[in-house]
Design a protein around this motif. Structure first.
Motif, PDB file in Angstrom:
ATOM      1  N   ASP A 109       0.855  -1.178   0.000  1.00 37.07           N
ATOM      2  CA  ASP A 109       0.000   0.000   0.000  1.00 37.07           C
ATOM      3  C   ASP A 109       0.898   1.238   0.000  1.00 37.07           C
ATOM      4  O   ASP A 109       1.703   1.434   0.914  1.00 37.07           O
ATOM      5  CB  ASP A 109      -0.900  -0.007   1.244  1.00 37.07           C
ATOM      6  CG  ASP A 109      -1.874   1.161   1.269  1.00 37.07           C
ATOM      7  OD1 ASP A 109      -1.417   2.296   1.497  1.00 37.07           O
ATOM      8  OD2 ASP A 109      -3.075   0.939   1.066  1.00 37.07           O
ATOM      9  N   ALA A 110       0.762   2.063  -1.035  1.00 35.13           N
ATOM     10  CA  ALA A 110       1.671   3.198  -1.218  1.00 35.13           C
ATOM     11  C   ALA A 110       1.589   4.194  -0.061  1.00 35.13           C
ATOM     12  O   ALA A 110       2.614   4.712   0.402  1.00 35.13           O
ATOM     13  CB  ALA A 110       1.371   3.899  -2.546  1.00 35.13           C
ATOM     14  N   VAL A 284      -7.209  -5.179  -4.830  1.00 36.35           N
ATOM     15  CA  VAL A 284      -5.824  -5.507  -4.472  1.00 36.35           C
ATOM     16  C   VAL A 284      -5.751  -6.909  -3.876  1.00 36.35           C
ATOM     17  O   VAL A 284      -4.854  -7.696  -4.193  1.00 36.35           O
ATOM     18  CB  VAL A 284      -5.259  -4.468  -3.480  1.00 36.35           C
ATOM     19  CG1 VAL A 284      -3.849  -4.853  -3.041  1.00 36.35           C
ATOM     20  CG2 VAL A 284      -5.260  -3.082  -4.097  1.00 36.35           C
ATOM     21  N   GLU A 285      -6.713  -7.241  -3.013  1.00 38.18           N
ATOM     22  CA  GLU A 285      -6.729  -8.559  -2.385  1.00 38.18           C
ATOM     23  C   GLU A 285      -6.934  -9.661  -3.432  1.00 38.18           C
ATOM     24  O   GLU A 285      -6.316 -10.730  -3.366  1.00 38.18           O
ATOM     25  CB  GLU A 285      -7.834  -8.613  -1.330  1.00 38.18           C
ATOM     26  CG  GLU A 285      -7.639  -9.696  -0.293  1.00 38.18           C
ATOM     27  CD  GLU A 285      -8.496  -9.490   0.949  1.00 38.18           C
ATOM     28  OE1 GLU A 285      -8.180 -10.098   1.976  1.00 38.18           O
ATOM     29  OE2 GLU A 285      -9.478  -8.723   0.890  1.00 38.18           O
ATOM     30  N   GLU A 286      -7.785  -9.376  -4.419  1.00 31.92           N
ATOM     31  CA  GLU A 286      -7.998 -10.332  -5.519  1.00 31.92           C
ATOM     32  C   GLU A 286      -6.697 -10.558  -6.289  1.00 31.92           C
ATOM     33  O   GLU A 286      -6.358 -11.699  -6.654  1.00 31.92           O
ATOM     34  CB  GLU A 286      -9.080  -9.798  -6.462  1.00 31.92           C
ATOM     35  CG  GLU A 286     -10.474  -9.766  -5.852  1.00 31.92           C
ATOM     36  CD  GLU A 286     -11.422  -8.868  -6.626  1.00 31.92           C
ATOM     37  OE1 GLU A 286     -11.098  -8.535  -7.795  1.00 31.92           O
ATOM     38  OE2 GLU A 286     -12.475  -8.477  -6.076  1.00 31.92           O
ATOM     39  N   LEU A 305     -14.497 -15.025  -3.802  1.00 29.46           N
ATOM     40  CA  LEU A 305     -13.947 -15.365  -2.490  1.00 29.46           C
ATOM     41  C   LEU A 305     -13.769 -14.116  -1.629  1.00 29.46           C
ATOM     42  O   LEU A 305     -14.087 -14.106  -0.429  1.00 29.46           O
ATOM     43  CB  LEU A 305     -12.614 -16.092  -2.659  1.00 29.46           C
ATOM     44  CG  LEU A 305     -12.053 -16.838  -1.445  1.00 29.46           C
ATOM     45  CD1 LEU A 305     -13.066 -17.852  -0.919  1.00 29.46           C
ATOM     46  CD2 LEU A 305     -10.748 -17.535  -1.814  1.00 29.46           C
ATOM     47  N   VAL A 306     -13.274 -13.037  -2.229  1.00 24.24           N
ATOM     48  CA  VAL A 306     -13.093 -11.775  -1.503  1.00 24.24           C
ATOM     49  C   VAL A 306     -14.453 -11.170  -1.146  1.00 24.24           C
ATOM     50  O   VAL A 306     -14.616 -10.574  -0.075  1.00 24.24           O
ATOM     51  CB  VAL A 306     -12.247 -10.789  -2.336  1.00 24.24           C
ATOM     52  CG1 VAL A 306     -12.233  -9.404  -1.685  1.00 24.24           C
ATOM     53  CG2 VAL A 306     -10.822 -11.307  -2.477  1.00 24.24           C
ATOM     54  N   LYS A 307     -15.447 -11.335  -2.022  1.00 20.39           N
ATOM     55  CA  LYS A 307     -16.796 -10.858  -1.723  1.00 20.39           C
ATOM     56  C   LYS A 307     -17.345 -11.559  -0.487  1.00 20.39           C
ATOM     57  O   LYS A 307     -17.924 -10.921   0.410  1.00 20.39           O
ATOM     58  CB  LYS A 307     -17.715 -11.100  -2.922  1.00 20.39           C
ATOM     59  CG  LYS A 307     -19.146 -10.627  -2.699  1.00 20.39           C
ATOM     60  CD  LYS A 307     -20.011 -10.917  -3.919  1.00 20.39           C
ATOM     61  CE  LYS A 307     -21.462 -10.464  -3.674  1.00 20.39           C
ATOM     62  NZ  LYS A 307     -22.323 -10.738  -4.850  1.00 20.39           N
TER      63      LYS A 307
END
Length: 376
Positions: A109-110, A284-286, A305-307
């Motif tokens: 994460d920037a 990002v997680e995907e 899956l993230v949903k």
């Protein structure tokens, strides 16, 4: 027939290190400017510099052994500045082995990287807090990897002994010698000390670190033999401290983080930077999941899956679940699917079976909402 053997492809980690080295090689110390007797010109230059800094412009004239933040993390940033990059020769052999390896699939994460690395450049103590499994410790580890800093991590518990942090007397070859603890080694040799689960640390150990948390503070080893001067350890100039936990040291009202303590306000005041690390954005997680399991998890599967994970996380925040779904939970599910389990079976083994009957029923309904009633 002549067989042509292709040379092995370079590792992504090596490519990252090479890119950073090339960036450093391009940096040259700024040329000396002749002294000017024009006071008005000097004043204008100084004001312009202040305006540039206030506007968030890139820092000009990088110091030796520095690279821009954007080059280090490989993505654009709102405010670019110089970050110190170390090499193996900068470290004592007793601590050099603690420099972590770069994880090429890790997505940084920037904004978080900017806040933490800037704090390190300013030699500030940092407090990182956030939900379970949000990647707090791994973020610090990967920032150390990309700047080639040694990373010393200690996971604290409520019943831990101070010797783990400070050190202890040990018998060896018929005599008694002092053996440094993790924090003492980090202080002496310039590592980043990750004080993990800091909010469950026994008060007597936390208070033993009070002086070290101050600006220009020292570490005092009260159990070590010797004079008072011998017991005072002056930190290495590159030593950095990061406290990591689920709370910001003011206790936990949710009951989700048993054993966390309310920390002394004087301790909290000593941290120059405090950052909240939440779960990554869905996209990002995907990307992380598909990068980690490219042969078994498609983009559509990662999205679903993230949903599911975010639906459970919302329920966790509202008190419906006693356990959330962290990135490590998602990795566990993907790992079992890769090994041949069905998705529903993997979800049940990794997460569902840890819940009570009522919560298990609700989580099962959420699974059906995302995937339908059939087993996947």
């Amino acid at each position: 027939m002549t067989t042509v053997v292709k040379p092995p492809s370079p590792k992504v980690e090596d490519l990252v290190k090479k890119a950073l080295k090339e960036a450093l090689d391009k940096r040259k110390p700024p040329k000396a400017v002749e002294a000017s007797t024009d006071v008005s010109h000097e004043t204008t230059t100084e004001c312009d510099t202040v305006e540039e800094l206030m506007a968030g412009s890139p820092t000009t004239g990088l110091k030796p052994n520095q690279a821009y933040l954007s080059e280090i993390i490989g993505q654009p940033v709102d405010h670019d500045f110089g970050v110190t990059i170390f090499s193996e020769s900068d470290w004592d052999e007793r601590i050099a082995a603690f420099v972590p390896s770069i994880n090429p699939t890790y997505v940084i994460d920037a904004k978080l990287a900017s806040n933490i690395l800037q704090a390190w450049e300013l030699n500030e103590k940092v407090l990182c807090y956030g939900p379970t499994g949000a990647g707090k410790s791994s973020l610090i580890e990967q920032l150390c990897a990309r700047t080639y800093r040694p990373f010393v991590r200690v996971n604290c518990t409520g019943d831990m002994d101070s010797s783990m942090i400070f050190g202890q007397l040990t018998a060896k070859d018929g005599s008694t010698i002092w053996v440094d603890g993790a924090a003492t080694e980090a202080v002496k040799y310039g590592a980043v000390f990750a004080w993990d689960e800091w909010d469950v640390t026994p008060p007597e150990i936390s208070m033993g670190l009070q002086w070290l948390l101050e600006d220009d503070g020292k570490l005092f080893l009260k159990e070590m033999p010797g004079s008072t001067k011998d017991k005072q350890i002056i930190p290495h100039k590159d030593f950095r401290l990061v406290a990591i936990g689920n709370t910001q040291g003011q206790g936990d009202d949710t009951g989700a983080h048993a054993g966390t303590n309310v920390q002394n306000s004087a301790t909290l005041d000593r941290f120059g930077t405090a950052v909240f690390i939440d779960y990554l954005p869905a996209a990002v997680e995907e990307k992380i999941i598909t990068s980690k399991y490219p042969t078994t998890v498609t983009g559509k599967a990662a999205k679903e899956l993230v949903k599911l994970a975010n639906l459970i996380r919302q329920g966790y925040k509202s008190g419906q679940f006693s356990l959330t779904v962290s990135p490590r939970t998602l990795f566990g599910i993907c790992r079992k699917v890769t090994a041949g389990c069905t998705l529903k079976s993997a979800f049940t083994l990794v997460y569902l079976n840890k819940l009570n009957d009522t919560q298990r029923k609700v989580a099962g309904e959420l699974f059906a909402k995302v995937y339908g009633t059939s087993e996947n």
